[in-house]
Design a protein around this motif. Structure first.
Motif, PDB file in Angstrom:
ATOM      1  N   GLU A  25       0.895  -1.190  -0.083  1.00  0.00           N
ATOM      2  CA  GLU A  25      -0.093  -0.078  -0.153  1.00  0.00           C
ATOM      3  C   GLU A  25       1.008   1.312  -0.116  1.00  0.00           C
ATOM      4  O   GLU A  25       0.715   2.328  -0.728  1.00  0.00           O
ATOM      5  CB  GLU A  25      -0.881   0.010   1.089  1.00  0.00           C
ATOM      6  N   VAL A  26       1.995   1.296   0.714  1.00  0.00           N
ATOM      7  CA  VAL A  26       3.121   2.350   0.577  1.00  0.00           C
ATOM      8  C   VAL A  26       3.583   2.441  -0.794  1.00  0.00           C
ATOM      9  O   VAL A  26       3.361   3.654  -1.212  1.00  0.00           O
ATOM     10  CB  VAL A  26       4.177   2.145   1.648  1.00  0.00           C
ATOM     11  N   ALA A  27       3.618   1.363  -1.337  1.00  0.00           N
ATOM     12  CA  ALA A  27       4.213   1.326  -2.649  1.00  0.00           C
ATOM     13  C   ALA A  27       3.239   1.830  -3.678  1.00  0.00           C
ATOM     14  O   ALA A  27       3.466   2.846  -4.502  1.00  0.00           O
ATOM     15  CB  ALA A  27       4.866   0.367  -3.431  1.00  0.00           C
ATOM     16  N   ALA A  28       2.106   1.310  -3.741  1.00  0.00           N
ATOM     17  CA  ALA A  28       0.907   1.858  -4.523  1.00  0.00           C
ATOM     18  C   ALA A  28       0.516   3.274  -4.205  1.00  0.00           C
ATOM     19  O   ALA A  28       0.125   4.062  -5.251  1.00  0.00           O
ATOM     20  CB  ALA A  28      -0.075   0.794  -4.352  1.00  0.00           C
ATOM     21  N   LEU A  33       0.455   9.258  -6.230  1.00  0.00           N
ATOM     22  CA  LEU A  33       1.238  10.680  -6.134  1.00  0.00           C
ATOM     23  C   LEU A  33       1.675  11.062  -7.459  1.00  0.00           C
ATOM     24  O   LEU A  33       1.994  12.282  -7.539  1.00  0.00           O
ATOM     25  CB  LEU A  33       2.112  10.671  -4.834  1.00  0.00           C
ATOM     26  N   GLN A  34       2.035  10.113  -8.239  1.00  0.00           N
ATOM     27  CA  GLN A  34       2.900  10.300  -9.459  1.00  0.00           C
ATOM     28  C   GLN A  34       2.074  10.343 -10.648  1.00  0.00           C
ATOM     29  O   GLN A  34       2.479  10.503 -11.491  1.00  0.00           O
ATOM     30  CB  GLN A  34       3.823   9.390  -9.514  1.00  0.00           C
ATOM     31  N   SER A  35       0.536  10.058 -10.240  1.00  0.00           N
ATOM     32  CA  SER A  35      -0.085   9.776 -11.548  1.00  0.00           C
ATOM     33  C   SER A  35      -1.749  10.394 -11.245  1.00  0.00           C
ATOM     34  O   SER A  35      -1.917  10.525 -10.153  1.00  0.00           O
ATOM     35  CB  SER A  35      -0.304   8.358 -11.973  1.00  0.00           C
ATOM     36  N   ARG A  36      -2.266  10.845 -12.245  1.00  0.00           N
ATOM     37  CA  ARG A  36      -3.588  11.308 -12.147  1.00  0.00           C
ATOM     38  C   ARG A  36      -4.658  10.454 -12.518  1.00  0.00           C
ATOM     39  O   ARG A  36      -5.784  10.511 -12.441  1.00  0.00           O
ATOM     40  CB  ARG A  36      -3.738  12.505 -13.204  1.00  0.00           C
ATOM     41  N   ARG A  37      -4.272   9.079 -12.978  1.00  0.00           N
ATOM     42  CA  ARG A  37      -5.079   7.985 -13.186  1.00  0.00           C
ATOM     43  C   ARG A  37      -5.901   7.673 -11.752  1.00  0.00           C
ATOM     44  O   ARG A  37      -5.284   7.297 -10.802  1.00  0.00           O
ATOM     45  CB  ARG A  37      -4.421   6.842 -13.579  1.00  0.00           C
ATOM     46  N   GLY A  38      -7.053   7.684 -12.033  1.00  0.00           N
ATOM     47  CA  GLY A  38      -8.146   7.275 -10.816  1.00  0.00           C
ATOM     48  C   GLY A  38      -7.993   8.499  -9.946  1.00  0.00           C
ATOM     49  O   GLY A  38      -8.475   8.048  -8.623  1.00  0.00           O
ATOM     50  N   ALA A  49      -2.820  13.552   2.146  1.00  0.00           N
ATOM     51  CA  ALA A  49      -1.421  13.082   1.995  1.00  0.00           C
ATOM     52  C   ALA A  49      -0.446  14.296   1.679  1.00  0.00           C
ATOM     53  O   ALA A  49       0.557  14.443   2.253  1.00  0.00           O
ATOM     54  CB  ALA A  49      -1.224  12.012   0.835  1.00  0.00           C
ATOM     55  N   ARG A  50      -0.861  15.194   0.753  1.00  0.00           N
ATOM     56  CA  ARG A  50      -0.098  16.346   0.670  1.00  0.00           C
ATOM     57  C   ARG A  50       0.053  17.282   1.905  1.00  0.00           C
ATOM     58  O   ARG A  50       0.944  17.732   2.346  1.00  0.00           O
ATOM     59  CB  ARG A  50      -0.442  17.273  -0.397  1.00  0.00           C
ATOM     60  N   ASN A  64      13.257  13.040  -2.672  1.00  0.00           N
ATOM     61  CA  ASN A  64      14.531  12.633  -2.912  1.00  0.00           C
ATOM     62  C   ASN A  64      14.779  11.044  -2.935  1.00  0.00           C
ATOM     63  O   ASN A  64      16.077  10.404  -3.148  1.00  0.00           O
ATOM     64  CB  ASN A  64      15.250  13.412  -2.148  1.00  0.00           C
ATOM     65  N   VAL A  65      13.912  10.562  -1.850  1.00  0.00           N
ATOM     66  CA  VAL A  65      14.022   9.161  -1.560  1.00  0.00           C
ATOM     67  C   VAL A  65      13.044   8.238  -2.263  1.00  0.00           C
ATOM     68  O   VAL A  65      13.238   7.286  -2.879  1.00  0.00           O
ATOM     69  CB  VAL A  65      14.355   8.920  -0.050  1.00  0.00           C
ATOM     70  N   PHE A  66      11.814   8.412  -1.922  1.00  0.00           N
ATOM     71  CA  PHE A  66      10.710   7.489  -2.134  1.00  0.00           C
ATOM     72  C   PHE A  66      10.337   7.495  -3.752  1.00  0.00           C
ATOM     73  O   PHE A  66      10.338   6.500  -4.289  1.00  0.00           O
ATOM     74  CB  PHE A  66       9.270   7.998  -1.287  1.00  0.00           C
ATOM     75  N   LEU A  67      10.107   8.827  -4.302  1.00  0.00           N
ATOM     76  CA  LEU A  67       9.695   8.781  -5.529  1.00  0.00           C
ATOM     77  C   LEU A  67      10.577   8.250  -6.586  1.00  0.00           C
ATOM     78  O   LEU A  67      10.265   7.494  -7.451  1.00  0.00           O
ATOM     79  CB  LEU A  67       9.274  10.347  -5.982  1.00  0.00           C
ATOM     80  N   PRO A  68      12.082   8.646  -6.311  1.00  0.00           N
ATOM     81  CA  PRO A  68      13.108   7.956  -7.393  1.00  0.00           C
ATOM     82  C   PRO A  68      12.964   6.415  -6.845  1.00  0.00           C
ATOM     83  O   PRO A  68      13.366   5.563  -8.017  1.00  0.00           O
ATOM     84  CB  PRO A  68      14.235   8.635  -6.937  1.00  0.00           C
TER      85      PRO A  68
END
Length: 334
Positions: A25-28, A33-38, A49-50, A64-68
């Motif tokens: 669930e963390v990964a998903a 946060l990186q997509s507008r899908r859904g 979250a923001r 710097n850590v999670f998104l990369p």
């Protein structure tokens, strides 16, 4: 296309997880946060979250850590979502800490070859670096995943109730046939829509069975481990309904809806949903027409007291944690 090949022994070893996989669930959620899908399905969560990452000073960790490390791509390292983390957050974190350094480096190399890995990623082979990373995961989980744990659990329980009906009506194959639009059962193969950049892939279970893990934050294509030697699991999306626009986080029940709920027909509908019920079953229990039962279910759903999922040609209504609490609090109906 992902094709999962079953033997008779595999069909006897299919199970559906009883709880979310917190590390998945963390990964998903990082994909969301990186997509507008859904995005419509997660609008309340996205705002929360923001705000939480900003207020808790997690913005730099996120960027710097999670998104990369969890890019919006066809691959991120398998060791970040260990197979023993389903329903057990601490066990999953311990598995990350126990990952052999060689495996960390191998999977970081795959990430680098696929989409590019951050320069520091190789340091995760060191235990001290993984301990620091696990601390970041805890902070992120507490901020943006934990507030939605009850809601995710309620959706998973509803999904399990729907799949149990498929099992009772048609055995394991009947259950597999009802997994949703992204999955198709063509005996003895379960076909899954898969990211185009991955291409076609075959997974042979070879008697190991398959664990199906409904995911609250996954959206779109089901996902399995990149390494076919890992225990076979398949994370797949729960179907979402739009939340009422004025309901914070999609779960708060407006007071006026609770007052409306006190009518007999809706009280019967709520009780009937406590064991999972179709609209037709609610109609029969309450002695009303199917259209009236559907309207009552809509009010209960908008109040955050039940959740509704599609189960083949019908829909199945089950209680949310708020609905279960309300039902325990009220006196039995005469």
């Amino acid at each position: 296309m992902l094709r999962i090949h079953f033997s008779d022994a595999d069909l006897a070893r299919v199970r559906i997880a009883a709880a979310p996989d917190p590390l998945w669930e963390v990964a998903a959620s990082l994909q969301r946060l990186q997509s507008r899908r859904g995005r419509w399905a997660y609008a309340g969560w996205y705002r929360m979250a923001r705000q939480q990452t900003r207020e808790r000073g997690l913005g730099r960790v996120l960027r710097n850590v999670f998104l990369p490390l969890y890019p919006r791509a066809a691959y991120f390292p398998d060791f970040l979502t260990p197979s023993d983390s389903v329903g057990d957050w601490d066990a999953g974190l311990e598995s990350i800490l126990a990952t052999p350094p060689r495996r960390v480096l191998e999977e970081v190399t795959i990430l680098d070859r696929t989409v590019g890995a951050p320069a520091w990623a190789g340091h995760l082979a060191r235990l001290e670096a993984r301990k620091e990373f696990v601390g970041m995961l805890r902070a992120y989980h507490d901020a943006v995943i934990a507030p939605y744990e009850e809601q995710a659990q309620a959706r998973i329980e509803a999904e399990r109730a729907a799949r149990a009906r498929g099992l009772l009506d048609g055995g394991v194959e009947g259950m597999l046939s009802g997994l949703g639009p992204m999955l198709r059962w063509r005996p003895p193969v379960l076909e899954a829509v898969y990211p185009k950049q991955v291409g076609d892939r075959d997974l042979y279970l070879n008697g190991r069975g398959l664990t199906l893990i409904p995911s609250y934050f996954n959206w779109g294509e089901p996902v399995t481990f990149a390494d076919p030697e890992m225990p076979p699991v398949l994370w797949y999306s729960l179907l979402h309904e739009p939340s009422p626009p004025d309901a914070p986080h999609g779960v708060d029940a407006p007071e006026k809806s609770l007052i409306t709920l006190l009518g007999r027909a809706r009280a019967v509908a709520l009780r009937t949903a406590s064991t999972g019920a179709t609209t037709g079953e609610i109609a029969r229990a309450a002695g009303v027409s199917a259209s009236s039962a559907s309207r009552h279910a809509t009010v209960l759903r908008e109040a955050g007291l039940i959740t509704t999922i599609r189960n083949g040609p019908t829909v199945l209504h089950t209680l949310t944690p708020a609905g279960a609490s309300l039902l325990r609090a009220v006196s039995p109906m005469e």
